[in-house]
Write a protein that holds these residues in place. Structure first.
Motif, PDB file in Angstrom:
ATOM      1  N   VAL A   1       2.043 -10.182  -7.122  1.00  0.00           N
ATOM      2  CA  VAL A   1       2.113 -11.615  -7.425  1.00  0.00           C
ATOM      3  C   VAL A   1       2.516 -11.819  -8.882  1.00  0.00           C
ATOM      4  O   VAL A   1       3.376 -12.644  -9.188  1.00  0.00           O
ATOM      5  N   THR A   2       1.914 -11.057  -9.790  1.00  0.00           N
ATOM      6  CA  THR A   2       2.244 -11.164 -11.221  1.00  0.00           C
ATOM      7  C   THR A   2       3.721 -10.852 -11.455  1.00  0.00           C
ATOM      8  O   THR A   2       4.431 -11.603 -12.146  1.00  0.00           O
ATOM      9  N   GLU A   3       4.191  -9.757 -10.870  1.00  0.00           N
ATOM     10  CA  GLU A   3       5.589  -9.338 -11.024  1.00  0.00           C
ATOM     11  C   GLU A   3       6.539 -10.431 -10.515  1.00  0.00           C
ATOM     12  O   GLU A   3       7.512 -10.787 -11.187  1.00  0.00           O
ATOM     13  N   ASN A   4       6.245 -10.973  -9.346  1.00  0.00           N
ATOM     14  CA  ASN A   4       7.121 -11.983  -8.769  1.00  0.00           C
ATOM     15  C   ASN A   4       6.990 -13.340  -9.452  1.00  0.00           C
ATOM     16  O   ASN A   4       7.967 -14.090  -9.516  1.00  0.00           O
ATOM     17  N   ALA A   5       5.834 -13.654  -9.981  1.00  0.00           N
ATOM     18  CA  ALA A   5       5.666 -14.894 -10.744  1.00  0.00           C
ATOM     19  C   ALA A   5       6.523 -14.843 -12.015  1.00  0.00           C
ATOM     20  O   ALA A   5       7.169 -15.821 -12.377  1.00  0.00           O
TER      21      ALA A   5
ATOM     22  N   TYR B   1      10.112 -15.309 -11.007  1.00  0.00           N
ATOM     23  CA  TYR B   1      10.324 -16.692 -10.608  1.00  0.00           C
ATOM     24  C   TYR B   1      10.407 -17.617 -11.825  1.00  0.00           C
ATOM     25  O   TYR B   1      11.225 -18.531 -11.865  1.00  0.00           O
ATOM     26  N   LEU B   2       9.568 -17.340 -12.796  1.00  0.00           N
ATOM     27  CA  LEU B   2       9.556 -18.155 -14.023  1.00  0.00           C
ATOM     28  C   LEU B   2      10.507 -17.633 -15.080  1.00  0.00           C
ATOM     29  O   LEU B   2      10.600 -18.180 -16.164  1.00  0.00           O
ATOM     30  N   LYS B   3      11.184 -16.536 -14.763  1.00  0.00           N
ATOM     31  CA  LYS B   3      12.145 -15.864 -15.656  1.00  0.00           C
ATOM     32  C   LYS B   3      11.506 -15.421 -16.965  1.00  0.00           C
ATOM     33  O   LYS B   3      12.005 -15.666 -18.056  1.00  0.00           O
ATOM     34  N   LYS B   4      10.329 -14.752 -16.833  1.00  0.00           N
ATOM     35  CA  LYS B   4       9.629 -14.191 -17.981  1.00  0.00           C
ATOM     36  C   LYS B   4       9.509 -12.685 -17.771  1.00  0.00           C
ATOM     37  O   LYS B   4       9.121 -12.236 -16.717  1.00  0.00           O
ATOM     38  N   ASN B   5       9.840 -11.936 -18.765  1.00  0.00           N
ATOM     39  CA  ASN B   5       9.675 -10.486 -18.693  1.00  0.00           C
ATOM     40  C   ASN B   5       8.998 -10.059 -19.915  1.00  0.00           C
ATOM     41  O   ASN B   5       8.609  -9.584 -20.632  1.00  0.00           O
TER      42      ASN B   5
ATOM     43  N   LYS C   1       0.837  -1.205   0.000  1.00  0.00           N
ATOM     44  CA  LYS C   1       0.000   0.000   0.000  1.00  0.00           C
ATOM     45  C   LYS C   1       0.873   1.256   0.000  1.00  0.00           C
ATOM     46  O   LYS C   1       0.608   2.201  -0.741  1.00  0.00           O
ATOM     47  N   SER C   2       1.934   1.259   0.799  1.00  0.00           N
ATOM     48  CA  SER C   2       2.821   2.421   0.860  1.00  0.00           C
ATOM     49  C   SER C   2       3.550   2.654  -0.460  1.00  0.00           C
ATOM     50  O   SER C   2       3.943   3.770  -0.768  1.00  0.00           O
ATOM     51  N   GLU C   3       3.719   1.579  -1.237  1.00  0.00           N
ATOM     52  CA  GLU C   3       4.387   1.676  -2.536  1.00  0.00           C
ATOM     53  C   GLU C   3       3.398   1.847  -3.688  1.00  0.00           C
ATOM     54  O   GLU C   3       3.788   1.927  -4.847  1.00  0.00           O
ATOM     55  N   GLY C   4       2.102   1.869  -3.355  1.00  0.00           N
ATOM     56  CA  GLY C   4       1.072   2.041  -4.386  1.00  0.00           C
ATOM     57  C   GLY C   4       0.907   0.826  -5.278  1.00  0.00           C
ATOM     58  O   GLY C   4       0.511   0.953  -6.437  1.00  0.00           O
ATOM     59  N   LYS C   5       1.204  -0.354  -4.746  1.00  0.00           N
ATOM     60  CA  LYS C   5       1.089  -1.585  -5.526  1.00  0.00           C
ATOM     61  C   LYS C   5      -0.077  -2.417  -5.016  1.00  0.00           C
ATOM     62  O   LYS C   5      -0.428  -2.362  -3.847  1.00  0.00           O
ATOM     63  N   SER C   6      -0.640  -3.227  -5.916  1.00  0.00           N
ATOM     64  CA  SER C   6      -1.709  -4.145  -5.524  1.00  0.00           C
ATOM     65  C   SER C   6      -1.106  -5.522  -5.278  1.00  0.00           C
ATOM     66  O   SER C   6      -0.010  -5.835  -5.766  1.00  0.00           O
ATOM     67  N   ILE C   7      -1.828  -6.334  -4.545  1.00  0.00           N
ATOM     68  CA  ILE C   7      -1.380  -7.718  -4.302  1.00  0.00           C
ATOM     69  C   ILE C   7      -1.292  -8.452  -5.643  1.00  0.00           C
ATOM     70  O   ILE C   7      -0.319  -9.152  -5.911  1.00  0.00           O
ATOM     71  N   ALA C   8      -2.310  -8.290  -6.493  1.00  0.00           N
ATOM     72  CA  ALA C   8      -2.319  -8.975  -7.794  1.00  0.00           C
ATOM     73  C   ALA C   8      -1.116  -8.552  -8.633  1.00  0.00           C
ATOM     74  O   ALA C   8      -0.471  -9.385  -9.282  1.00  0.00           O
ATOM     75  N   GLY C   9      -0.811  -7.275  -8.633  1.00  0.00           N
ATOM     76  CA  GLY C   9       0.341  -6.782  -9.386  1.00  0.00           C
ATOM     77  C   GLY C   9       1.650  -7.338  -8.856  1.00  0.00           C
ATOM     78  O   GLY C   9       2.537  -7.724  -9.619  1.00  0.00           O
TER      79      GLY C   9
END
Length: 57
Positions: free
Chosen positions: A46-50, A53-57, A36-44
């Motif tokens: 999770v997507t970013e870290n997934a 983790y899967l090495k996809k950009n 919340k302090s960074e203005g990010k959503s949980i979904a965002g």
């Protein structure tokens, strides 16, 4: 024009995969506050870290 919730739900099921998890209450609260302090959503987050983790950009 009224929303067609049935078609909207069909579209949502085709486009997204819902991932749910139970994590330690303290950890979850801390994560939510930081995002919340960074203005990010949980979904965002999770997507970013997934992708990392899967090495996809």
């Amino acid at each position: 024009m009224a929303r067609n919730y049935e078609k909207e739900r069909e579209w949502q099921l085709k486009k997204y995969d819902q991932i749910r998890a139970n994590i330690d209450k303290e950890l979850g609260t801390e994560l939510r506050e930081k995002l919340k302090s960074e203005g990010k959503s949980i979904a965002g987050w999770v997507t970013e870290n997934a992708k990392k983790y899967l090495k996809k950009n």
